[in-house]
Design an enzyme around this catalytic site. Structure first.
Site, mmCIF file in Angstrom:
data_model
loop_
_atom_site.group_PDB
_atom_site.id
_atom_site.type_symbol
_atom_site.label_atom_id
_atom_site.label_comp_id
_atom_site.label_asym_id
_atom_site.label_seq_id
_atom_site.Cartn_x
_atom_site.Cartn_y
_atom_site.Cartn_z
ATOM 1 N N TYR A 233 0.827 -1.095 0.034
ATOM 2 C CA TYR A 233 -0.116 0.028 0.261
ATOM 3 C C TYR A 233 0.885 1.141 -0.113
ATOM 4 O O TYR A 233 0.950 1.847 -1.031
ATOM 5 C CB TYR A 233 -1.066 0.051 1.171
ATOM 6 C CG TYR A 233 -2.159 0.898 0.775
ATOM 7 C CD1 TYR A 233 -3.324 0.393 0.279
ATOM 8 C CD2 TYR A 233 -1.947 2.335 1.009
ATOM 9 C CE1 TYR A 233 -4.508 1.173 -0.008
ATOM 10 C CE2 TYR A 233 -3.122 3.109 0.553
ATOM 11 C CZ TYR A 233 -4.276 2.560 0.199
ATOM 12 O OH TYR A 233 -5.411 3.565 -0.485
ATOM 13 N N LEU A 271 -10.858 -0.602 6.144
ATOM 14 C CA LEU A 271 -12.099 -0.953 6.401
ATOM 15 C C LEU A 271 -12.490 -1.828 5.080
ATOM 16 O O LEU A 271 -11.907 -1.601 3.817
ATOM 17 C CB LEU A 271 -13.237 -0.047 6.507
ATOM 18 C CG LEU A 271 -13.298 0.372 7.834
ATOM 19 C CD1 LEU A 271 -14.350 1.748 8.095
ATOM 20 C CD2 LEU A 271 -13.893 -0.644 8.801
ATOM 21 N N VAL A 272 -13.437 -2.752 5.368
ATOM 22 C CA VAL A 272 -14.024 -3.473 4.220
ATOM 23 C C VAL A 272 -14.855 -2.765 3.344
ATOM 24 O O VAL A 272 -15.812 -2.168 3.754
ATOM 25 C CB VAL A 272 -14.882 -4.828 4.636
ATOM 26 C CG1 VAL A 272 -15.557 -5.755 3.506
ATOM 27 C CG2 VAL A 272 -14.187 -5.623 5.492
HETATM 28 P P1 NAD Z 1 -15.774 2.482 -2.396
HETATM 29 O O1 NAD Z 1 -15.547 1.615 -3.814
HETATM 30 O O2 NAD Z 1 -16.464 1.986 -1.489
HETATM 31 O O3 NAD Z 1 -16.337 3.960 -3.075
HETATM 32 C C1 NAD Z 1 -15.666 4.348 -4.524
HETATM 33 C C2 NAD Z 1 -17.059 5.655 -4.818
HETATM 34 O O4 NAD Z 1 -16.326 6.076 -5.961
HETATM 35 C C3 NAD Z 1 -18.363 4.827 -5.139
HETATM 36 O O5 NAD Z 1 -19.067 6.043 -4.791
HETATM 37 C C4 NAD Z 1 -18.075 5.015 -6.735
HETATM 38 O O6 NAD Z 1 -19.471 4.967 -7.362
HETATM 39 C C5 NAD Z 1 -17.267 6.245 -6.959
HETATM 40 N N1 NAD Z 1 -16.790 6.118 -8.459
HETATM 41 C C6 NAD Z 1 -16.023 5.204 -8.763
HETATM 42 N N2 NAD Z 1 -15.484 5.437 -10.082
HETATM 43 C C7 NAD Z 1 -16.078 6.680 -10.520
HETATM 44 C C8 NAD Z 1 -16.289 7.577 -11.462
HETATM 45 N N3 NAD Z 1 -15.514 7.295 -12.547
HETATM 46 N N4 NAD Z 1 -16.909 8.500 -11.408
HETATM 47 C C9 NAD Z 1 -17.771 8.990 -10.177
HETATM 48 N N5 NAD Z 1 -17.581 8.119 -9.312
HETATM 49 C C10 NAD Z 1 -17.017 7.071 -9.318
HETATM 50 O O7 NAD Z 1 -14.243 2.862 -1.868
HETATM 51 P P2 NAD Z 1 -13.633 3.441 -0.527
HETATM 52 O O8 NAD Z 1 -13.086 2.391 -0.080
HETATM 53 O O9 NAD Z 1 -14.695 4.135 0.104
HETATM 54 O O10 NAD Z 1 -12.652 4.555 -0.903
HETATM 55 C C11 NAD Z 1 -13.062 5.945 -1.082
HETATM 56 C C12 NAD Z 1 -11.630 6.499 -0.725
HETATM 57 O O11 NAD Z 1 -11.234 6.263 0.745
HETATM 58 C C13 NAD Z 1 -10.306 6.138 -1.478
HETATM 59 O O12 NAD Z 1 -9.676 7.406 -1.884
HETATM 60 C C14 NAD Z 1 -9.824 5.275 -0.555
HETATM 61 O O13 NAD Z 1 -8.394 5.141 -1.176
HETATM 62 C C15 NAD Z 1 -9.796 5.893 0.686
HETATM 63 N N6 NAD Z 1 -9.597 4.815 1.618
HETATM 64 C C16 NAD Z 1 -10.155 3.714 1.949
HETATM 65 C C17 NAD Z 1 -9.844 2.984 2.823
HETATM 66 C C18 NAD Z 1 -10.432 1.499 2.787
HETATM 67 O O14 NAD Z 1 -9.936 0.716 3.791
HETATM 68 N N7 NAD Z 1 -11.448 1.087 2.242
HETATM 69 C C19 NAD Z 1 -8.912 3.345 3.833
HETATM 70 C C20 NAD Z 1 -8.467 4.577 3.950
HETATM 71 C C21 NAD Z 1 -8.811 5.425 2.817
#
Ligand code: NAD
Length: 384
Positions: A233, A271-272
């Site tokens: 990561y 998180l998942v």
């Molecule tokens: P997720 O897959 O649940 O959500 C992604 C979102 O992006 C969805 O609403 C989807 O519709 C939207 N999306 C994708 N492609 C798109 C496009 N072309 N146009 C418009 N919308 C689009 O992901 P997540 O895990 O909630 O990630 C969100 C952010 O949080 C990311 O930057 C991720 O790196 C960060 N993050 C995630 C975690 C984790 O463990 N899940 C931890 C820390 C940070």
């Protein structure tokens, strides 16, 4: 139709409309119980339909009493195919928000595109005049650039390949995986997709159109994690994109500082979500982490994290030395990581149940798609 989960690897190809509504209802109920604090009232959330973006939208709508515009890229139902979970989540959010007298408009389409930016700006002009907060939570596997070229992001290492433990989500077996190194081109493409360029494009487009309020805020999300995940990561191809995202926050604050814009990164907990399930090694780490954090009474899901960010850390402007909000503060506590590390060294398929919260992992996974809610009748016919 009766909707059942169809899991393929790290994705579920069906989603349950009533279950997704229940998921949104519970997240709203959590925030309602916590209460309202003073905060921005006009908030744009890009990537608003699932995971951290949905949690953010709910947290600001119910934590600040904010009007929201959401952008996401989801699929509607077609024939016997269900819509995606994010589609149903968005419908549910709009329904509840409107019932509660809150403005909520959602756009479905490619957030990277100029067309989407133009549509959102037109709506802000017409309905709000200005936007006060922009949350950028898009997680995408690929991006179509302005000239039509499609670039994809990869989840690979940088420099040397990595062999480590992982979990095979099809069989719940602890396996060993080798993650290959990304080429320079793959790294650059990952930065294009998951770095800060599109975030900056959004802010520039909003500012140029005169709809970015004075003293507004923008926040994008990142992850750092413990050493065991660094190669895949923080130091991997996705980590290079996150470095770019951080640099973009500094650049935006500098460039738009005169008008009072503050651009932040919030480092969230692992998180998942649909995105994190796709990363090698990370699902095993998450299920070990869940077990330890639940035992210590420190576990949070997306909504708990996002409510804590917006109703607490953001309001108190509590950042680290680099100016980042640290929602991974509890995850990275020594008391948590020492136990995770110990479990990581010992974990095998045979002792999986002892060290992993594998049931918790799968429960969260199914819930993302609207399944496993004990008050939903999954035998009943539902409208897709
Ligand atoms: P997720 O897959 O649940 O959500 C992604 C979102 O992006 C969805 O609403 C989807 O519709 C939207 N999306 C994708 N492609 C798109 C496009 N072309 N146009 C418009 N919308 C689009 O992901 P997540 O895990 O909630 O990630 C969100 C952010 O949080 C990311 O930057 C991720 O790196 C960060 N993050 C995630 C975690 C984790 O463990 N899940 C931890 C820390 C940070």
């Amino acid at each position: 139709m009766i909707v059942e989960p169809k899991v393929k690897g790290f994705i579920c190809t069906t989603a349950h409309p009533a279950g997704c509504e229940e998921s949104v209802r519970r997240q709203i109920a959590y925030c309602k119980e916590k209460g309202v604090v003073e905060g921005p009232k006009k908030v744009l959330v890009i990537g608003a339909s699932t995971g951290y973006g949905l949690g953010s939208r709910i947290a600001v709508a119910y934590g600040y009493g904010a009007d929201t515009i959401g952008v996401s890229f989801e699929k509607e139902a077609r024939g016997k195919r269900t819509a995606t979970a994010g589609w149903y989540n968005t419908l549910a959010f709009e329904k509840f928000a409107k019932e509660d007298g809150r403005y909520a408009k959602s756009f479905n389409g490619d957030g990277f595109s100029k067309e989407m930016k133009d549509q959102v700006i037109e709506t802000i002009k017409k309905d709000w005049g200005e936007v006060e907060m922009v949350i950028y939570s898009m997680a995408a596997p690929r991006r179509t650039l302005a000239d039509g070229t499609v670039v994809s992001s990869v989840l690979k290492t940088v420099g040397t390949e990595l062999t480590n433990k992982s979990i095979d989500l099809r069989t719940n077996e602890v396996t060993e995986v080798t993650v290959p190194t990304a080429t320079d081109e793959e790294i650059q493409n990952t930065i294009k997709v998951m770095g800060g360029e599109d975030w900056e494009d959004w802010i520039r487009a909003l500012a140029d159109a005169g709809v970015l309020a004075e003293n507004s805020t923008t926040i994008a999300y990142s992850y750092i994690g413990p050493e065991v995940t660094h190669a895949i990561y923080k130091d991997g191809s996705i980590g290079q994109a996150k470095k770019h995202l951080y640099d973009t926050s500094v650049k935006l604050t500098r460039e738009y500082g005169e008008r009072g814009l503050r651009a932040y990164i919030s480092v969230n907990k692992a998180l998942v979500t649909q995105s994190s399930s796709a990363i090698p090694i990370v699902p095993l780490y998450i299920s070990l982490l869940y077990r330890v954090m639940k035992k210590e009474g420190l576990h949070e899901g997306c909504i708990e994290q996002m409510y804590r960010l917006y109703a607490d850390k953001y309001i108190r402007e509590e950042t680290d030395d680099g100016g980042m909000f640290r929602l991974d503060d509890w995850e990275l506590r020594d008391s948590v990581q020492d136990k995770v590390k110990e479990a990581w060294d010992k974990i095998t398929t045979e002792n999986l149940e002892e060290y992993c919260d594998i049931d918790g992992y799968w429960d969260d996974f199914y819930k993302m798609f609207g399944f496993h809610y004990d008050n939903i009748d999954y035998g009943a016919d539902v409208e897709l």
